[in-house]
Motif scaffolding. Sequence first.
Motif, PDB file in Angstrom:
ATOM      1  N   THR A  94      47.646  79.740  11.250  1.00 33.93           N
ATOM      2  CA  THR A  94      47.040  79.413   9.954  1.00 33.93           C
ATOM      3  C   THR A  94      47.820  78.346   9.193  1.00 33.93           C
ATOM      4  O   THR A  94      47.479  78.021   8.062  1.00 33.93           O
ATOM      5  CB  THR A  94      46.886  80.675   9.081  1.00 33.93           C
ATOM      6  N   SER A  95      48.879  77.826   9.824  1.00 29.07           N
ATOM      7  CA  SER A  95      49.583  76.664   9.271  1.00 29.07           C
ATOM      8  C   SER A  95      49.257  75.478  10.170  1.00 29.07           C
ATOM      9  O   SER A  95      49.368  75.575  11.391  1.00 29.07           O
ATOM     10  CB  SER A  95      51.096  76.893   9.246  1.00 29.07           C
ATOM     11  N   GLY A  96      48.844  74.378   9.563  1.00 23.34           N
ATOM     12  CA  GLY A  96      48.488  73.219  10.362  1.00 23.34           C
ATOM     13  C   GLY A  96      47.773  72.178   9.539  1.00 23.34           C
ATOM     14  O   GLY A  96      47.821  72.219   8.303  1.00 23.34           O
ATOM     15  N   ASN A  97      47.113  71.253  10.204  1.00 26.84           N
ATOM     16  CA  ASN A  97      46.420  70.187   9.477  1.00 26.84           C
ATOM     17  C   ASN A  97      45.253  69.644  10.289  1.00 26.84           C
ATOM     18  O   ASN A  97      45.092  69.944  11.468  1.00 26.84           O
ATOM     19  CB  ASN A  97      47.406  69.060   9.129  1.00 26.84           C
ATOM     20  N   CYS A  98      44.457  68.825   9.618  1.00 29.03           N
ATOM     21  CA  CYS A  98      43.319  68.162  10.249  1.00 29.03           C
ATOM     22  C   CYS A  98      43.833  66.914  10.965  1.00 29.03           C
ATOM     23  O   CYS A  98      44.598  66.135  10.391  1.00 29.03           O
ATOM     24  CB  CYS A  98      42.286  67.777   9.187  1.00 29.03           C
ATOM     25  N   SER A  99      43.411  66.733  12.210  1.00 30.72           N
ATOM     26  CA  SER A  99      43.879  65.587  12.988  1.00 30.72           C
ATOM     27  C   SER A  99      43.216  64.279  12.558  1.00 30.72           C
ATOM     28  O   SER A  99      43.664  63.200  12.930  1.00 30.72           O
ATOM     29  CB  SER A  99      43.621  65.827  14.480  1.00 30.72           C
ATOM     30  N   THR A 100      42.153  64.394  11.791  1.00 30.77           N
ATOM     31  CA  THR A 100      41.445  63.180  11.334  1.00 30.77           C
ATOM     32  C   THR A 100      40.933  63.411   9.914  1.00 30.77           C
ATOM     33  O   THR A 100      39.732  63.387   9.653  1.00 30.77           O
ATOM     34  CB  THR A 100      40.330  62.795  12.335  1.00 30.77           C
ATOM     35  N   TYR A 101      41.866  63.651   9.016  1.00 32.40           N
ATOM     36  CA  TYR A 101      41.575  64.069   7.639  1.00 32.40           C
ATOM     37  C   TYR A 101      40.603  63.125   6.928  1.00 32.40           C
ATOM     38  O   TYR A 101      39.720  63.561   6.202  1.00 32.40           O
ATOM     39  CB  TYR A 101      42.895  64.150   6.867  1.00 32.40           C
ATOM     40  N   GLN A 102      40.756  61.840   7.159  1.00 31.33           N
ATOM     41  CA  GLN A 102      39.892  60.845   6.507  1.00 31.33           C
ATOM     42  C   GLN A 102      38.420  61.047   6.865  1.00 31.33           C
ATOM     43  O   GLN A 102      37.528  60.723   6.081  1.00 31.33           O
ATOM     44  CB  GLN A 102      40.342  59.441   6.920  1.00 31.33           C
ATOM     45  N   TYR A 103      38.169  61.613   8.056  1.00 32.13           N
ATOM     46  CA  TYR A 103      36.792  61.749   8.547  1.00 32.13           C
ATOM     47  C   TYR A 103      36.312  63.207   8.572  1.00 32.13           C
ATOM     48  O   TYR A 103      35.361  63.531   9.270  1.00 32.13           O
ATOM     49  CB  TYR A 103      36.670  61.129   9.947  1.00 32.13           C
ATOM     50  N   ARG A 104      36.970  64.058   7.801  1.00 33.18           N
ATOM     51  CA  ARG A 104      36.550  65.466   7.754  1.00 33.18           C
ATOM     52  C   ARG A 104      35.158  65.577   7.128  1.00 33.18           C
ATOM     53  O   ARG A 104      34.703  64.683   6.426  1.00 33.18           O
ATOM     54  CB  ARG A 104      37.570  66.309   6.985  1.00 33.18           C
ATOM     55  N   GLY A 105      34.501  66.708   7.392  1.00 33.35           N
ATOM     56  CA  GLY A 105      33.129  66.891   6.950  1.00 33.35           C
ATOM     57  C   GLY A 105      32.978  67.250   5.484  1.00 33.35           C
ATOM     58  O   GLY A 105      33.973  67.462   4.768  1.00 33.35           O
ATOM     59  N   LEU A 106      31.750  67.364   5.038  1.00 36.36           N
ATOM     60  CA  LEU A 106      31.456  67.704   3.641  1.00 36.36           C
ATOM     61  C   LEU A 106      31.925  69.113   3.321  1.00 36.36           C
ATOM     62  O   LEU A 106      32.494  69.355   2.253  1.00 36.36           O
ATOM     63  CB  LEU A 106      29.955  67.560   3.372  1.00 36.36           C
ATOM     64  N   ILE A 107      31.721  70.060   4.240  1.00 36.98           N
ATOM     65  CA  ILE A 107      32.136  71.441   4.004  1.00 36.98           C
ATOM     66  C   ILE A 107      33.648  71.509   3.800  1.00 36.98           C
ATOM     67  O   ILE A 107      34.138  72.270   2.965  1.00 36.98           O
ATOM     68  CB  ILE A 107      31.682  72.382   5.154  1.00 36.98           C
ATOM     69  N   CYS A 108      34.390  70.707   4.557  1.00 42.00           N
ATOM     70  CA  CYS A 108      35.856  70.685   4.453  1.00 42.00           C
ATOM     71  C   CYS A 108      36.298  70.150   3.091  1.00 42.00           C
ATOM     72  O   CYS A 108      37.334  70.560   2.555  1.00 42.00           O
ATOM     73  CB  CYS A 108      36.446  69.801   5.548  1.00 42.00           C
ATOM     74  N   ARG A 109      35.528  69.239   2.544  1.00 44.64           N
ATOM     75  CA  ARG A 109      35.867  68.623   1.260  1.00 44.64           C
ATOM     76  C   ARG A 109      35.510  69.537   0.099  1.00 44.64           C
ATOM     77  O   ARG A 109      36.244  69.631  -0.893  1.00 44.64           O
ATOM     78  CB  ARG A 109      35.129  67.280   1.121  1.00 44.64           C
ATOM     79  N   LEU A 110      34.364  70.220   0.214  1.00 40.09           N
ATOM     80  CA  LEU A 110      33.885  71.060  -0.892  1.00 40.09           C
ATOM     81  C   LEU A 110      34.626  72.384  -1.007  1.00 40.09           C
ATOM     82  O   LEU A 110      34.891  72.857  -2.117  1.00 40.09           O
ATOM     83  CB  LEU A 110      32.394  71.342  -0.717  1.00 40.09           C
ATOM     84  N   PHE A 111      34.959  72.992   0.146  1.00 41.04           N
ATOM     85  CA  PHE A 111      35.547  74.322   0.089  1.00 41.04           C
ATOM     86  C   PHE A 111      36.899  74.284  -0.625  1.00 41.04           C
ATOM     87  O   PHE A 111      37.746  73.461  -0.334  1.00 41.04           O
ATOM     88  CB  PHE A 111      35.728  74.928   1.483  1.00 41.04           C
ATOM     89  N   GLY A 112      37.052  75.187  -1.555  1.00 37.85           N
ATOM     90  CA  GLY A 112      38.281  75.237  -2.350  1.00 37.85           C
ATOM     91  C   GLY A 112      38.063  74.718  -3.752  1.00 37.85           C
ATOM     92  O   GLY A 112      38.620  75.255  -4.723  1.00 37.85           O
ATOM     93  N   PHE A 113      37.231  73.683  -3.876  1.00 35.01           N
ATOM     94  CA  PHE A 113      37.070  73.023  -5.180  1.00 35.01           C
ATOM     95  C   PHE A 113      35.613  72.736  -5.529  1.00 35.01           C
ATOM     96  O   PHE A 113      35.327  71.952  -6.431  1.00 35.01           O
ATOM     97  CB  PHE A 113      37.896  71.730  -5.205  1.00 35.01           C
ATOM     98  N   GLY A 114      34.705  73.376  -4.803  1.00 34.68           N
ATOM     99  CA  GLY A 114      33.285  73.264  -5.109  1.00 34.68           C
ATOM    100  C   GLY A 114      32.768  74.616  -5.566  1.00 34.68           C
ATOM    101  O   GLY A 114      33.408  75.648  -5.355  1.00 34.68           O
ATOM    102  N   ALA A 115      31.595  74.626  -6.185  1.00 37.86           N
ATOM    103  CA  ALA A 115      31.048  75.872  -6.721  1.00 37.86           C
ATOM    104  C   ALA A 115      29.673  76.177  -6.150  1.00 37.86           C
ATOM    105  O   ALA A 115      28.925  75.283  -5.768  1.00 37.86           O
ATOM    106  CB  ALA A 115      30.966  75.795  -8.248  1.00 37.86           C
ATOM    107  N   THR A 116      29.379  77.462  -6.101  1.00 35.17           N
ATOM    108  CA  THR A 116      28.048  77.944  -5.746  1.00 35.17           C
ATOM    109  C   THR A 116      27.527  78.756  -6.930  1.00 35.17           C
ATOM    110  O   THR A 116      28.300  79.132  -7.823  1.00 35.17           O
ATOM    111  CB  THR A 116      28.095  78.838  -4.490  1.00 35.17           C
ATOM    112  N   THR A 117      26.242  79.034  -6.930  1.00 36.35           N
ATOM    113  CA  THR A 117      25.646  79.825  -8.013  1.00 36.35           C
ATOM    114  C   THR A 117      25.383  81.245  -7.509  1.00 36.35           C
ATOM    115  O   THR A 117      24.772  81.418  -6.453  1.00 36.35           O
ATOM    116  CB  THR A 117      24.324  79.189  -8.485  1.00 36.35           C
TER     117      THR A 117
END
Length: 204
Positions: A94-117
């Motif tokens: 559970t420790s690690g990183n994305c090998s291509t962070y610049q090209y990560r998906g939308l879900i990767c960007r939203l999770f943590g700092f996006g909201a649902t209703t």
Amino acid sequence: MDNSIENRVRLVETLFQNLDVEIIEFQKETKLGCIAGCGKCCSTPEIDASPLEFLPWAFHVFLNGQAEETLIELEQNTTATCFLYRPKSLAEFTSGNCSTYQYRGLICRLFGFGATTDKYGKLRIATCNIIKEGQSTNFENATTAINTNLSVPIFTEYYMQLSQIDFKLGNIFLPVNKAMKAALEEVLQYYAYRDLPENYKKLP
């Protein structure tokens, strides 16, 4: 309408850039943030995504002459964990990183700092227990703020914008590795009978 791969990639990347700006502002206001080196959410096998959000990644792989090779790797991959995730070790998965962070998906960007209703019409920040428990005061304050006056990225709104770029690819949801595979196949099929882009790198 320009339905070329290049144009669709450009539109998805513009959407990502707009989201990045919104997330930076949200983090600045709420003081919420990921722990450096934490890959807990990336190491979760139950991640679904649309092929469209990985189209920029697939196009990048294609331009570097690695599309066929990567497609084979994805087809032979037997794990459900994200193909792009690089854990620190098997012992510290559970420790690690994305090998291509610049090209990560939308879900990767939203999770943590996006909201649902939720079912009561209240906005809820979709984040991990590490942030909820480790930054509880900031998390609670942020939850209150997004239901009063603080702007927050909303999952449904961003996925709606994504689907407007390509309705078909933006509305299919697959396990993350299958979404990547579908994105690569889309790029390869597109260029099967078309001239290659000028910046395509032919491998020796």
